[in-house]
Scaffold this active site. Structure first.
Site, short mmCIF file in Angstrom:
data_model
loop_
_atom_site.label_atom_id
_atom_site.label_comp_id
_atom_site.label_asym_id
_atom_site.label_seq_id
_atom_site.Cartn_x
_atom_site.Cartn_y
_atom_site.Cartn_z
NE ARG A 30 -4.27 -1.59 2.03
CZ ARG A 30 -5.23 -1.72 2.94
NH1 ARG A 30 -5.09 -1.17 4.13
NH2 ARG A 30 -6.33 -2.39 2.66
CE LYS A 194 -13.91 -9.85 8.04
NZ LYS A 194 -13.62 -8.57 7.42
N GLY A 346 -5.70 -8.29 1.78
CA GLY A 346 -4.33 -8.31 2.28
C GLY A 346 -3.67 -9.68 2.26
N GLY A 369 -12.11 -4.92 1.82
CA GLY A 369 -13.52 -4.58 2.01
C GLY A 369 -14.09 -3.65 0.94
#
Ligand code: 3PG
Ligand code: MG
Length: 401
Positions: A30, A194, A346, A369
């Site tokens: 990043r 998730k 990530g 996200g």
């Protein structure tokens, strides 16, 4: 926009994985990704703001090490101030010269930056009221935080002329391509821990006919194996928490049975060793930690035959020795295809970097996200804020002409 000499607030997302005890930066993707925007702002007086993690977490720390790395990667002089909007920060901001970059400390050290709210409310926060008057232009390059409605993402652009940075432009462009006319066959590989962020993506891309196959791993695979009533004995720890998604998963399976692909075998750990089993003969009470090798073969073949492949989330518990096989194999197959390939999140990006193949993908997203929100058909508050600011500017231009 006219850049030279301008006082620019540049919002980036250099929230990176840190070693929990030493706070050493473990992956700087990043940080490297914002350099092209900084390069393009050469000649301006650039003040850069980002968050790092959230209050209460081990990696909620100062941005000083990030500033040092940034200086190594971009050609400008980079300074750091351990303050966000107090007198020290405001004094340093006023002293930034053209061609210099000043990094403010972690924006979430200011409590207001931790609360999501409407843009008009965020425009009235202390953060925005104190910082906005010090700048002439706001640039948002924080695609990975564009799903948050926080003051530095949606508030400053209510007041200042605003623009998207180059990374924001590239990321939104890449995901938009997937939602408009992806080259077919278009294959998604969805894993991770998730289900709440993967199921909405599946609903949206299948509903709009933008995916031909969705290959599942990680916890999403377990949800759909259950939705398909496959005879898998899962450890209860494996499946707790996804009961509320079972009905939606069952509906998706009813409508799109041939497009949703689940593992035919899984790997678990027995006496410290990886053991693969067909899904109908999994040993009870052993948590499943990866897709099995037969599934790896099957998924790799589908990936190699695709014209577009999108992956988000690891297929197994890749941190555990021997259980990174599935994730690695899929990444390698993606790296070898000639199709348009996108990876995000990530964990996947970190793994691709460790294996030195991160430059073999068409697009490596810095977001997790935010990318999933876009793929799920949601609008991103950070992008909406830029659109509103652009309309305001063009409205003003029209009035004055
Ligand atoms: C992320 O890594 O997800 C972004 O930096 C946003 O951070 P957050 O999830 O803590 O809001
Ligand atoms: Mg996050």
């Amino acid at each position: 926009m006219e850049i030279p000499g301008k006082k620019v607030f540049l919002r980036v997302d250099i929230n990176v994985p840190l070693d929990p005890s030493s706070h050493e930066i473990l992956d700087d993707t990043r940080i490297r990704a914002v350099c092209s925007t900084i390069e393009e702002l050469k000649g301006a007086r650039v003040v850069l703001g980002s968050h790092q993690s959230r209050p209460g977490k081990d990696d909620f720390t100062s941005l000083e090490p990030h500033a040092r790395l940034l200086e190594r990667y971009c050609s400008q002089e980079v300074k750091f101030v351990d303050d966000v909007l107090g007198p020290q920060a405001r004094q340093q901001i006023s002293r930034v010269r053209p061609g210099e970059v000043l990094v403010l400390d972690n924006l979430r050290f200011c409590a207001e930056e931790n609360i999501d709210d409407k843009p008009e409310k965020q425009a009235k926060t202390h953060l925005v009221k104190r910082l906005a008057p010090l700048f002439e232009l706001y640039v948002n390059d924080a695609f990975a935080t564009a799903h948050r409605s926080q003051p530095s993402i949606v508030g400053l652009s209510e007041i200042l002329p605003s623009a998207a940075g180059r990374l924001m432009e590239k990321e939104v462009g890449a995901v938009s391509t997937l939602l408009l006319e992806p080259r077919r066959p278009c294959v998604y590989v969805l894993g991770g821990s998730k289900v709440e962020d993967k199921v909405p993506v599946m609903e949206h891309i299948l509903g709009r006919d933008k995916a031909d196959r969705i290959l599942l791993g990680g916890v999403p695979a377990k949800l759909f194996l259950r939705a398909l009533d496959r005879k898998v004995v899962f450890d209860e720890k494996d499946v707790s928490g996804f009961e509320s998604f079972l009905e939606t998963a069952r509906n998706l399976v009813r409508k799109y049975k041939d497009r949703i692909v689940v593992p035919v075998d899984l790997a678990s750990e027995e006496k410290g060793k990886r053991m693969d089993h067909r899904i109908d003969s999994m040993p009870p009470k052993e948590p499943t930690l990866d897709i099995g090798m037969e599934t790896v073969e099957k998924y790799s073949k589908i990936v190699r035959g695709a014209a577009t492949v999108v992956a988000n989330g690891p297929l197994g518990v890749f941190e555990k020795n021997g259980f990174d096989l599935g994730t690695k194999a899929i990444l390698e197959s993606m790296a070898l295809t000639n199709g348009y390939t996108v990876i995000g999140g990530g964990h996947l990006v970190g793994l691709a970097t460790i294996h030195g193949i991160e430059d073999k993908f068409s697009h490596v997203s810095t977001a997790g996200g935010a990318m999933l929100s876009l793929l799920a058909g949601q609008t991103l508050p950070g992008v909406d804020a830029l659109v509103r600011a652009a309309r305001r500017t063009s409205g003003l231009r029209e009035k004055s002409s």
